[in-house]
Write an enzyme that holds these catalytic residues in place. Sequence first.
Site, PDB file in Angstrom:
ATOM      1  N   ASP A  56       0.852  -1.195   0.000  1.00 59.13           N
ATOM      2  CA  ASP A  56       0.000   0.000   0.000  1.00 59.13           C
ATOM      3  C   ASP A  56       0.890   1.248   0.000  1.00 59.13           C
ATOM      4  O   ASP A  56       2.110   1.165   0.093  1.00 59.13           O
ATOM      5  CB  ASP A  56      -0.970  -0.023   1.196  1.00 59.13           C
ATOM      6  CG  ASP A  56      -0.264   0.045   2.550  1.00 59.13           C
ATOM      7  OD1 ASP A  56       0.609   0.919   2.739  1.00 59.13           O
ATOM      8  OD2 ASP A  56      -0.576  -0.781   3.443  1.00 59.13           O
ATOM      9  N   HIS A  95       8.380  -5.422  -1.448  1.00 58.85           N
ATOM     10  CA  HIS A  95       7.461  -6.320  -2.160  1.00 58.85           C
ATOM     11  C   HIS A  95       6.689  -5.603  -3.259  1.00 58.85           C
ATOM     12  O   HIS A  95       5.613  -6.044  -3.649  1.00 58.85           O
ATOM     13  CB  HIS A  95       6.511  -6.997  -1.155  1.00 58.85           C
ATOM     14  CG  HIS A  95       7.221  -7.969  -0.254  1.00 58.85           C
ATOM     15  ND1 HIS A  95       6.668  -8.478   0.895  1.00 58.85           N
ATOM     16  CD2 HIS A  95       8.457  -8.529  -0.346  1.00 58.85           C
ATOM     17  CE1 HIS A  95       7.535  -9.308   1.473  1.00 58.85           C
ATOM     18  NE2 HIS A  95       8.631  -9.351   0.752  1.00 58.85           N
ATOM     19  N   CYS A 129       4.208  -5.409 -26.484  1.00 59.51           N
ATOM     20  CA  CYS A 129       4.259  -6.819 -26.913  1.00 59.51           C
ATOM     21  C   CYS A 129       2.897  -7.518 -26.833  1.00 59.51           C
ATOM     22  O   CYS A 129       2.802  -8.696 -27.153  1.00 59.51           O
ATOM     23  CB  CYS A 129       5.297  -7.578 -26.093  1.00 59.51           C
ATOM     24  SG  CYS A 129       4.707  -8.029 -24.452  1.00 59.51           S
ATOM     25  N   ASN A 177       4.436  -5.186  18.188  1.00 55.00           N
ATOM     26  CA  ASN A 177       3.496  -6.155  17.626  1.00 55.00           C
ATOM     27  C   ASN A 177       2.432  -6.503  18.666  1.00 55.00           C
ATOM     28  O   ASN A 177       2.691  -6.412  19.861  1.00 55.00           O
ATOM     29  CB  ASN A 177       4.254  -7.438  17.212  1.00 55.00           C
ATOM     30  CG  ASN A 177       3.506  -8.246  16.170  1.00 55.00           C
ATOM     31  OD1 ASN A 177       2.396  -8.718  16.404  1.00 55.00           O
ATOM     32  ND2 ASN A 177       4.111  -8.405  14.996  1.00 55.00           N
TER      33      ASN A 177
HETATM   34  N1  APR Z   1      -0.447  -3.448  15.751  1.00 56.31           N
HETATM   35  C1  APR Z   1       0.709  -4.164  15.816  1.00 56.31           C
HETATM   36  N2  APR Z   1       0.846  -5.372  15.221  1.00 56.31           N
HETATM   37  C2  APR Z   1      -0.203  -5.870  14.566  1.00 56.31           C
HETATM   38  C3  APR Z   1      -1.450  -5.197  14.465  1.00 56.31           C
HETATM   39  C4  APR Z   1      -1.540  -3.924  15.110  1.00 56.31           C
HETATM   40  N3  APR Z   1      -2.660  -3.188  15.067  1.00 56.31           N
HETATM   41  N4  APR Z   1      -2.302  -5.965  13.752  1.00 56.31           N
HETATM   42  C5  APR Z   1      -1.628  -7.083  13.413  1.00 56.31           C
HETATM   43  N5  APR Z   1      -0.365  -7.035  13.896  1.00 56.31           N
HETATM   44  C6  APR Z   1       0.723  -8.004  13.704  1.00 56.31           C
HETATM   45  C7  APR Z   1       0.312  -9.458  13.792  1.00 56.31           C
HETATM   46  O1  APR Z   1       0.420  -9.923  15.124  1.00 56.31           O
HETATM   47  C8  APR Z   1       1.330 -10.127  12.866  1.00 56.31           C
HETATM   48  O2  APR Z   1       2.521 -10.464  13.568  1.00 56.31           O
HETATM   49  O3  APR Z   1       1.164  -7.816  12.373  1.00 56.31           O
HETATM   50  C9  APR Z   1       1.683  -9.041  11.858  1.00 56.31           C
HETATM   51  C10 APR Z   1       1.100  -9.247  10.482  1.00 56.31           C
HETATM   52  O4  APR Z   1       1.686 -10.403   9.926  1.00 56.31           O
HETATM   53  P1  APR Z   1       1.444 -10.842   8.432  1.00 56.31           P
HETATM   54  O5  APR Z   1      -0.006 -10.760   8.117  1.00 56.31           O
HETATM   55  O6  APR Z   1       2.141 -12.134   8.227  1.00 56.31           O
HETATM   56  O7  APR Z   1       2.110  -9.664   7.579  1.00 56.31           O
HETATM   57  P2  APR Z   1       3.620  -9.455   7.127  1.00 56.31           P
HETATM   58  O8  APR Z   1       4.560  -9.817   8.197  1.00 56.31           O
HETATM   59  O9  APR Z   1       3.689  -8.065   6.580  1.00 56.31           O
HETATM   60  O10 APR Z   1       3.751 -10.495   5.956  1.00 56.31           O
HETATM   61  C11 APR Z   1       4.944 -10.520   5.237  1.00 56.31           C
HETATM   62  O11 APR Z   1       4.035 -12.058   3.682  1.00 56.31           O
HETATM   63  O12 APR Z   1       2.311 -12.799   2.348  1.00 56.31           O
HETATM   64  C12 APR Z   1       3.476 -12.127   2.389  1.00 56.31           C
HETATM   65  O13 APR Z   1       4.204 -10.577   0.781  1.00 56.31           O
HETATM   66  C13 APR Z   1       3.339 -10.694   1.878  1.00 56.31           C
HETATM   67  O14 APR Z   1       4.467  -8.696   2.600  1.00 56.31           O
HETATM   68  C14 APR Z   1       3.796  -9.865   3.044  1.00 56.31           C
HETATM   69  C15 APR Z   1       4.695 -10.825   3.791  1.00 56.31           C
END
Ligand code: APR
Length: 250
Positions: free
Chosen positions: A101, A116, A155, A218
């Site tokens: 985003d 990404h 292409c 987190n």
């Molecule tokens: N505040 C803090 N942490 C949060 C909140 C919040 N409001 N909401 C969720 N989280 C934490 C969750 O506990 C989790 O550890 O954010 C994390 C989100 O994890 P993922 O959904 O796995 O996202 P991300 O780590 O960005 O994923 C990495 O995986 O699928 C691929 O390419 C995609 O960029 C992505 C990559």
Amino acid sequence: MQRAAEVLMTSKRVVFFTGAGISADSGIPTFRDKLTGLWEKHDPQRLETAEAFRENPALVWGWYLWRRRQVSQAKPNSAHLSITQLAKAGWDVSVVTQNIDDLHERADSKGVVHLHGSLMSAKCFACHRPVELTSEQLQIAEEGRLVEPPRCARCKGRLRPGVVWFKENLPEEAWRSAVRLVRNCELLISVGTSGVVTPAADIPDMALAVGATVIHVNLEDVGLDRANEMMLLGNAGEVLQALLRSVGVE
Ligand code: APR
């Protein structure tokens, strides 16, 4: 929090390494959230692959148009804004994100490194040329709608989103910039990432290896308790605002 504030006070070069959790409060689902509505039966891990695009390009293009619409309707939240506030208060702040985003940019962060890729860009699936989409091509997809992707003017290959799909390599330039920033930082603040998707997930280790401190922010405990590593449990926006207050940035 007090230890974290002390480190922040004495660090000049700070890298924020962000994941889906930082945008959660803006209403963008993380990869752990189950899909709802018409996308309910789909699995993003399956949709976000070259195989899925080959098999059903209209489904995948429709999915990304929908995600784009979701993002365009969202606003940066206090976690994105805290990062900008810290930069404006005089810290040398960089942002390396796994998110596709543009909420960091809309919160006025400069030079954001997108490991990404970005939902806002597109390229040709066949010749890989980056392409600017016209507003017509960016037609707003209804949830669950299939949309045939536009064709490359050169292409005639299908256009695909400019994001990194599962099993694809990270964009070289973005990775090089991230490594340079991380190797040169004194403090890395990792916000809202589960830290499971490599090589991006290796970034905190890279910071620790050069003697920087790593602070994880987190909702869940993702810190590994190594020396120079700490965990601030809680909502990204609330924790970052508290951290800023504790170093006198309001
Ligand atoms: N505040 C803090 N942490 C949060 C909140 C919040 N409001 N909401 C969720 N989280 C934490 C969750 O506990 C989790 O550890 O954010 C994390 C989100 O994890 P993922 O959904 O796995 O996202 P991300 O780590 O960005 O994923 C990495 O995986 O699928 C691929 O390419 C995609 O960029 C992505 C990559």
